[in-house]
Scaffold this active site. Structure first.
Site, short mmCIF file in Angstrom:
data_model
loop_
_atom_site.label_atom_id
_atom_site.label_comp_id
_atom_site.label_asym_id
_atom_site.label_seq_id
_atom_site.Cartn_x
_atom_site.Cartn_y
_atom_site.Cartn_z
N HIS A 1 0.73 -1.27 0.04
CA HIS A 1 -0.03 -0.11 -0.05
C HIS A 1 0.83 1.31 -0.14
O HIS A 1 0.46 2.31 -0.47
CB HIS A 1 -0.92 -0.19 1.07
CG HIS A 1 -2.20 -0.96 1.06
ND1 HIS A 1 -3.28 -0.77 1.52
CD2 HIS A 1 -2.27 -2.02 0.45
CE1 HIS A 1 -4.05 -1.69 1.20
NE2 HIS A 1 -3.53 -2.37 0.30
N HIS B 1 -2.26 -12.25 -2.33
CA HIS B 1 -3.46 -13.02 -1.74
C HIS B 1 -3.21 -14.50 -1.42
O HIS B 1 -4.08 -14.92 -0.87
CB HIS B 1 -4.79 -12.78 -2.60
CG HIS B 1 -5.29 -11.39 -2.47
ND1 HIS B 1 -6.65 -11.14 -3.06
CD2 HIS B 1 -4.78 -10.34 -1.85
CE1 HIS B 1 -6.66 -9.91 -2.92
NE2 HIS B 1 -5.64 -9.41 -2.41
#
EC number: 1.11.1.21
Length: 737
Positions: free
Chosen positions: A103, A264
């Site tokens: 992020h 993920h």
């Protein structure tokens, strides 16, 4: 480094529990009282005074003294040392730190180069309080003991990315490497993140299009909404959003799939209960007693099994702290059906789901697998499906694709490899780094420099043409992602050689003459010396400015350091360089109204900001370039002098001369005619970019300095100093040493 600043389009004021009486007395900016006033704060933020390490601090030199292996060892210890105040899922903070690093880097966008990990902007507002960054404040607090230990030797920007790398490696994944060199910012960037001032508001326009330079589809998100566009669980529409958002962040389809599937593979989402009911204010609005932390959770224990972040809940694999192929195999092994998390967020679970995922805090409990709408998109979109099935069938290919995409994600905003520091820098170079060849020859010395300047001036090229070419080449630099600049001489290559702002026909003739000088100097030498075209371009500009100053009565010498090299067309990604094209360059009085959303004046501030200029530097540069007659297309707008080609302060003298009356030109919007007040005779023409230096009080204050009788010589020296700065903005080989 204070960079990536765009004029504030929306002022967001965040007040920390301030009593109403105090808030009423808070000072306001000019834009509060005068919404149309010009905001010059982006340029003031380039002043070094805000850096507590001082003007002489050299981060590259500090980093070179760092024991990187010792830092990595300390990070590994933190990874598996769970803290009661924020317990680690599965006893491992690795997935949490991967999200932090991702992020931090993932805000990067190609159109203006803003965002990214460089600067460590995740520490500051508004990113610190974005909903997509929920609880990452805790991730950075977990790292504070390491930052405290090593201090100035490692920036927050470097530490966050390095921690993401170590997390991946500790969980069984081999990364491509790591480069240090990210210098920390010391205050928030002023970046346009979207038109809305409400978090999660749609960034698209009324036609459903995402306007440039934005990349994230909703305010406060790094990429896209994991539940689907605006929270609607439509995998097909989500795939469209993913493709556009990731492309605007410099990722193609394969890189996009690799990043999502790789990322993920680890960790879980947190949605134990409703964020609206349980969570307190984000860090930027939390109370002082929270000491910079936000999202205090009043439900249950407030962390661990009761953690709330996105509102989505669960893990993608049965082994969230190791690298496996489970994400892809689970995606295709199961039929996925729509469901809701305990917090009420849309997500997907296997049909007839079994409890196979271990609980993050209680090893005796198990839960079903989970996928986001954006995960299902990788299965239903035809192109993404081709890639995911290929990766599933070829695990080694997937690993390499993820390693490459991760390295690109975390290093894309660092610019060329010349900025890279440390022992873990990959030997391989990549086209997205805008690679430059190494010099395999001896550099020219001071005698050669004098000889070459003389030969350049004898080519018959005018000073104006030489200065225009040097400016066109060097001013492509943008300090937002350190791309562009003269090094590489890419101005002779596609796409730059054909950009309208560069007057292609004239540019071609100048480059041809300079290449002839280069060839004559380089051929048949026995001393091993050579000169690059990129060095000659800057040297030609310097020689021309020295000549222009001499014509005005000043003897100057602009410092010059050789060492630039020339890139090839094969080393230049045409589509990647296309985003560097100036659709507005106030320094050359160029503005393409069809391709700009900012006004000419706002575009000037934006370009000056990308060139890392202060207000005085921008001002003196405009004044000098105008009298040197370097406008694009040969325009005479703003050439407020009767001696064009001489370096003097006439632009400012004539701009501030009250004998001239300015009126809007009937011929073109944004242009003005200057008439003699007594005779009514037309004296000058100018653009809005020119007149703002007499209109805006702050710019006029600087212009008055340079228009003064005692500032003639000061103007010449200040101009040449800023010119030298711009010519060397991309010389990271010098800055790092």
């Amino acid at each position: 480094m204070l960079k990536k600043i765009l004029p504030v389009l929306i002022t967001l004021a965040i007040v920390h529990n301030t009593p109403t009486a105090w808030a009423a007395e808070a000072p306001k900016t000019d834009s509060f009282y005068l919404p149309k006033s010009l905001d010059l704060s982006p340029l003031r933020l380039h002043n070094i005074e805000s850096n507590p390490y001082g003007k002489d601090f050299n981060y590259a030199q500090q980093f070179k003294t760092l024991d990187l292996e010792a830092v990595k060892k300390d990070i590994k210890t933190v990874l598996t040392t769970s803290q009661d105040w924020w317990p680690a899922d599965y006893g491992n903070y690795g997935p949490f730190f991967i999200r932090m690093a991702w992020h931090g880097a993932g805000t990067y966008r190609i159109y203006d180069g803003r965002g990214g990990a460089d600067g460590g902007q995740q520490r500051f507002e508004p990113l610190n309080s974005w909903p997509d960054n929920a609880n990452l404040d805790k991730a950075r607090r977990l790292l504070w003991p390491i930052k405290k230990k090593y201090g100035a030797k490692i920036s927050w920007g470097d530490l966050m990315v390095l921690t993401g790398n170590v997390a991946l490696e500790s969980m069984g994944f081999k990364t491509l490497g790591f480069a240090g060199g990210r210098e920390d910012d010391w205050q928030s960037d002023l970046v346009y993140w979207g038109a809305g001032n409400k978090m999660l508001s749609d960034n698209r326009d009324k036609n459903g299009k995402l306007p440039k330079p934005l990349a994230a589809t909703q305010m406060g998100l790094i990429y896209v909404n994991p539940e689907g566009p605006n929270g609607k669980p439509d995998p097909v529409a989500a795939a469209k959003d993913i493709r556009e958002a990731f492309a605007r962040m410099a990722m193609n389809d394969e890189e996009t799939v690799a990043l999502i599937a790789g990322g993920h593979t680890f960790g879980k989402a947190h949605g134990a209960a409703s964020p609206e009911k349980c969570l307190g204010a984000a860090p930027g609005e939390a109370g002082l007693e929270q000491q910079g932390l936000g999202w205090a959770n009043k439900c249950g224990s407030g962390n661990g099994k009761d953690t709330i972040t996105s509102g989505l809940e669960g893990a993608w694999t049965t082994d969230p702290t190791h690298f496996t192929m489970q994400y892809l195999s689970n995606l295709y092994k199961h039929e996925w059906v729509l469901t809701k998390s305990p917090a009420g967020a849309w997500q997907w679970k296997p049909k007839n789901a079994a409890n196979v995922v271990p609980d993050a805090t209680d090893p005796t409990k198990f839960h079903p697998l989970m996928m986001f709408t954006t995960d299902i998109a990788l299965k239903v979109d035809p192109e993404y499906k081709k890639i995911t099935t290929r990766f599933l069938e070829n695990p080694e290919e997937f690993k390499m694709a993820f390693a490459r995409a991760w390295f690109k994600l975390t290093h894309r905003d660092m610019g060329p490899a010349a900025r890279y520091l440390g022992d873990e820098v990959p030997k391989e170079t990549f086209i997205w780094q805008d690679p430059l060849p190494a010099a395999n020859y001896k550099m020219i010395d001071s005698a050669d420099i004098s000889e070459l300047k003389d030969k350049i001036l004898k080519t018959g090229l005018s000073d104006t043409k030489l200065i225009k070419t040097a400016w066109a080449s060097a001013s492509t630099f943008r300090g937002t992602d350190f791309r562009g600049g003269d090094n590489g001489a890419r101005i002779r290559l596609a796409p730059q050689k054909d950009w309208p702002v560069n007057d292609p026909a004239e540019l071609h003739s100048v480059l041809a003459a300079l290449m002839e000088v280069q060839n004559n100097f380089n051929k048949d030498r026995s001393d091993g010396k050579k000169v690059s075209l990129s060095d000659l371009i800057v040297l030609g500009g310097n020689a021309a400015i020295e000549d222009a100053a001499k014509k005005a009565g000043y003897n100057i010498s602009i410092p010059f350091t050789p060492g630039r090299t020339d890139a090839s067309q094969e080393e230049t990604d045409v589509s990647s360089f296309a985003v560097l094209e100036p659709t507005a360059d106030g320094f050359r009085n160029y503005y393409d109204a069809k391709r700009n959303t900012l006004s000419p004046i706002a575009s000037l501030i934006d370009r000056a900001n990308k060139l890392e200029l202060t207000v005085p530097e921008m001002t003196v540069l405009i004044g000098g370039l105008r009298v040197l007659d370097v406008n694009s297309g040969g325009s005479k707008a703003g050439v407020l002098t009767n001696t064009p080609g001489q370096l003097n302060n006439n632009f400012f003298v004539n701009l501030l001369d009250m004998s001239t009356k300015w009126t809007k030109s009937p011929k073109a919007e944004g242009y003005f005619d200057g008439y003699d007040r007594k005779t009514g005779k037309l004296k000058w023409t100018a653009s809005s970019v020119d007149l703002v230096f007499g209109s805006n009080p702050e710019l006029r204050a600087v212009a008055e300095v340079y228009a003064s009788d005692d500032a003639k010589e000061k103007f010449v020296h200040d101009f040449t100093k800023v010119w030298e700065k711009v010519m060397n903005l991309d010389r990271f080989d010098i800055k790092n040493n």
